[in-house]
Design a protein around this motif. Structure first.
Motif, short mmCIF file in Angstrom:
data_model
loop_
_atom_site.label_atom_id
_atom_site.label_comp_id
_atom_site.label_asym_id
_atom_site.label_seq_id
_atom_site.Cartn_x
_atom_site.Cartn_y
_atom_site.Cartn_z
N GLY A 41 -46.48 0.57 -8.53
CA GLY A 41 -46.36 -0.85 -8.84
C GLY A 41 -47.33 -1.32 -9.90
N ASN A 42 -47.13 -2.53 -10.35
CA ASN A 42 -48.05 -3.16 -11.30
C ASN A 42 -47.91 -4.67 -11.20
OD1 ASN A 42 -45.50 -3.14 -13.07
ND2 ASN A 42 -46.11 -0.99 -13.09
N LEU A 43 -48.96 -5.38 -11.60
CA LEU A 43 -49.06 -6.83 -11.43
C LEU A 43 -49.56 -7.47 -12.72
CD1 LEU A 43 -51.18 -6.53 -8.16
CD2 LEU A 43 -48.72 -6.84 -8.23
N SER A 44 -48.98 -8.60 -13.07
CA SER A 44 -49.45 -9.27 -14.28
C SER A 44 -49.39 -10.79 -14.12
CB SER A 44 -48.61 -8.85 -15.49
OG SER A 44 -47.30 -9.40 -15.43
N ALA A 45 -50.14 -11.47 -14.96
CA ALA A 45 -50.14 -12.93 -14.99
C ALA A 45 -50.42 -13.39 -16.41
CB ALA A 45 -51.19 -13.50 -14.04
N VAL A 46 -49.79 -14.48 -16.81
CA VAL A 46 -49.96 -15.01 -18.16
C VAL A 46 -51.29 -15.76 -18.28
CG1 VAL A 46 -49.03 -16.59 -19.89
CG2 VAL A 46 -47.47 -15.17 -18.53
N VAL A 47 -52.10 -15.31 -19.21
CA VAL A 47 -53.38 -15.97 -19.48
C VAL A 47 -53.18 -17.07 -20.52
CG1 VAL A 47 -55.70 -15.65 -20.42
CG2 VAL A 47 -54.69 -13.89 -18.94
N SER A 48 -52.36 -16.79 -21.51
CA SER A 48 -52.07 -17.75 -22.58
C SER A 48 -50.64 -17.53 -23.06
CB SER A 48 -53.05 -17.55 -23.74
OG SER A 48 -52.63 -18.27 -24.89
N SER A 49 -49.96 -18.62 -23.36
CA SER A 49 -48.60 -18.50 -23.87
C SER A 49 -48.56 -18.53 -25.39
CB SER A 49 -47.73 -19.63 -23.29
OG SER A 49 -48.28 -20.91 -23.62
N ASP A 50 -49.64 -19.00 -26.04
CA ASP A 50 -49.68 -19.07 -27.49
C ASP A 50 -51.09 -18.81 -28.00
OD1 ASP A 50 -48.98 -19.46 -30.11
OD2 ASP A 50 -49.05 -21.65 -30.00
N PRO A 51 -51.37 -17.59 -28.43
CA PRO A 51 -50.46 -16.44 -28.46
C PRO A 51 -50.29 -15.85 -27.06
CG PRO A 51 -52.63 -15.75 -29.15
CD PRO A 51 -52.71 -17.24 -28.96
N LEU A 52 -49.17 -15.18 -26.84
CA LEU A 52 -48.89 -14.62 -25.52
C LEU A 52 -49.93 -13.57 -25.17
CD1 LEU A 52 -47.09 -14.48 -23.05
CD2 LEU A 52 -45.66 -12.79 -24.25
N THR A 53 -50.58 -13.78 -24.03
CA THR A 53 -51.63 -12.88 -23.55
C THR A 53 -51.48 -12.74 -22.05
OG1 THR A 53 -53.11 -13.79 -25.26
CG2 THR A 53 -54.10 -12.41 -23.56
N ALA A 105 -46.21 -15.26 -13.84
CA ALA A 105 -46.69 -14.03 -13.20
C ALA A 105 -45.49 -13.14 -12.89
CB ALA A 105 -47.45 -14.34 -11.92
N VAL A 106 -45.70 -11.84 -12.98
CA VAL A 106 -44.66 -10.84 -12.68
C VAL A 106 -45.27 -9.79 -11.76
CG1 VAL A 106 -43.04 -9.16 -13.63
CG2 VAL A 106 -43.62 -11.21 -14.95
N LEU A 107 -44.62 -9.55 -10.62
CA LEU A 107 -45.12 -8.60 -9.64
C LEU A 107 -44.07 -7.53 -9.36
CD1 LEU A 107 -46.70 -11.15 -7.12
CD2 LEU A 107 -47.71 -10.18 -9.20
N ALA A 196 -45.01 -16.21 -7.34
CA ALA A 196 -44.49 -14.85 -7.45
C ALA A 196 -44.80 -14.05 -6.18
CB ALA A 196 -45.09 -14.16 -8.67
N ARG A 197 -45.98 -14.26 -5.64
CA ARG A 197 -46.38 -13.57 -4.41
C ARG A 197 -45.50 -14.00 -3.23
NH1 ARG A 197 -52.74 -13.03 -2.68
NH2 ARG A 197 -52.42 -12.05 -0.63
N ARG A 198 -45.19 -15.29 -3.19
CA ARG A 198 -44.29 -15.78 -2.13
C ARG A 198 -42.91 -15.16 -2.27
NH1 ARG A 198 -43.75 -20.93 -3.42
NH2 ARG A 198 -41.53 -20.97 -3.86
N HIS A 199 -42.44 -15.02 -3.50
CA HIS A 199 -41.13 -14.41 -3.72
C HIS A 199 -41.11 -12.96 -3.26
CE1 HIS A 199 -39.82 -17.54 -6.98
NE2 HIS A 199 -39.77 -18.01 -5.75
N VAL A 200 -42.19 -12.25 -3.49
CA VAL A 200 -42.27 -10.87 -2.98
C VAL A 200 -42.13 -10.87 -1.47
CG1 VAL A 200 -43.77 -8.87 -2.65
CG2 VAL A 200 -43.67 -9.96 -4.89
N GLU A 201 -42.88 -11.73 -0.80
CA GLU A 201 -42.86 -11.78 0.67
C GLU A 201 -41.46 -12.12 1.19
OE1 GLU A 201 -45.88 -14.61 1.64
OE2 GLU A 201 -47.48 -13.12 1.57
#
Length: 222
Positions: A41-53, A105-107, A196-201
């Motif tokens: 598995g892997n986990l990510s979250a958006v830090v900035s949308s402009d520029p995308l980070t 966020a993407v989990l 996103a975590r709730r959606h996983v659960e």
């Protein structure tokens, strides 16, 4: 470096630290539940949308033992901007979801039930789940009468091809809250890590209920 650039960098680093902590907590929780065993598995979250980070877990990291050193900072092309190690080969998939769903966020989990169901229902191209009260835990769902269609796509080691398949599924099923990769696992997302975590659960609960019912029916158990 200008004062404005310095301020943006400091803000990005602070956000990276906060989101990294949330991803670490999620990884430890999912590991304990059996949804992210080993280095899966892997986990990510958006830090900035402009520029995308994005803040994203490093490849090969055991999710039950994540530390701040395992949280990388990547740009919109998947290039590591901060941190040691490399991001997962599946970084393309995270970026595809973020762009298609405007996710915060993407989990990505690897549970037993998501793996079994993604294989058993692969020929149908999707898994239909309906009539359960727990569906109301998904964003935008207000009734147990909701029908959730979870797309299932073939897994591949070709990440470019797989990201195209994922984007096609996301476009074809705009109301879906997750996508299953056959014999692989679940991708889900949310406005932030908490959602996103709730959606996983919610989805993992529904996968287990559906899986147990499916196996009972297949064995002839009343």
């Amino acid at each position: 470096m200008s004062a404005k650039t310095t301020e943006q960098t400091n803000h990005s680093n602070a956000e990276h630290s906060v989101l990294g902590g949330l991803l670490i907590d999620a990884g430890q929780d999912f590991y304990q539940r059996g949804w992210m065993l080993g280095t899966s598995g892997n986990l990510s979250a958006v830090v900035s949308s402009d520029p995308l980070t994005l803040a994203i877990t490093a490849s090969g990291a055991a999710k039950g033992a994540l530390t701040p050193n395992h949280i990388l900072l990547i740009d919109g092309l998947g290039k590591v901007k901060q941190g040691e190690g490399r991001s997962s080969d599946e970084t393309r998939l995270h970026l595809a979801v973020v762009r298609n769903r405007e996710a915060g966020a993407v989990l990505h989990t690897h549970s037993v039930w998501s793996t079994l169901l993604s294989n058993d229902f692969a020929s149908k191209g999707s898994l239909l789940i309906e009539g359960f009260e727990m569906l109301k835990g998904l964003s935008g769902v207000s009734t147990h009468e909701h029908s959730e269609l979870v797309p299932i796509i073939e897994n591949s080691q070709d990440m470019e091809s797989l990201s195209v398949s994922l984007e096609e599924a996301l476009t074809k099923y705009p109301k879906a809250h997750g996508v299953l990769l056959r014999r692989h696992g679940l991708y889900t997302w949310g406005r932030d890590v908490a959602e996103a975590r709730r959606h996983v659960e919610i989805l993992e609960f529904l996968f287990e209920v559906t899986g147990r019912s499916h196996l009972a029916g297949a064995s002839g158990t009343p």
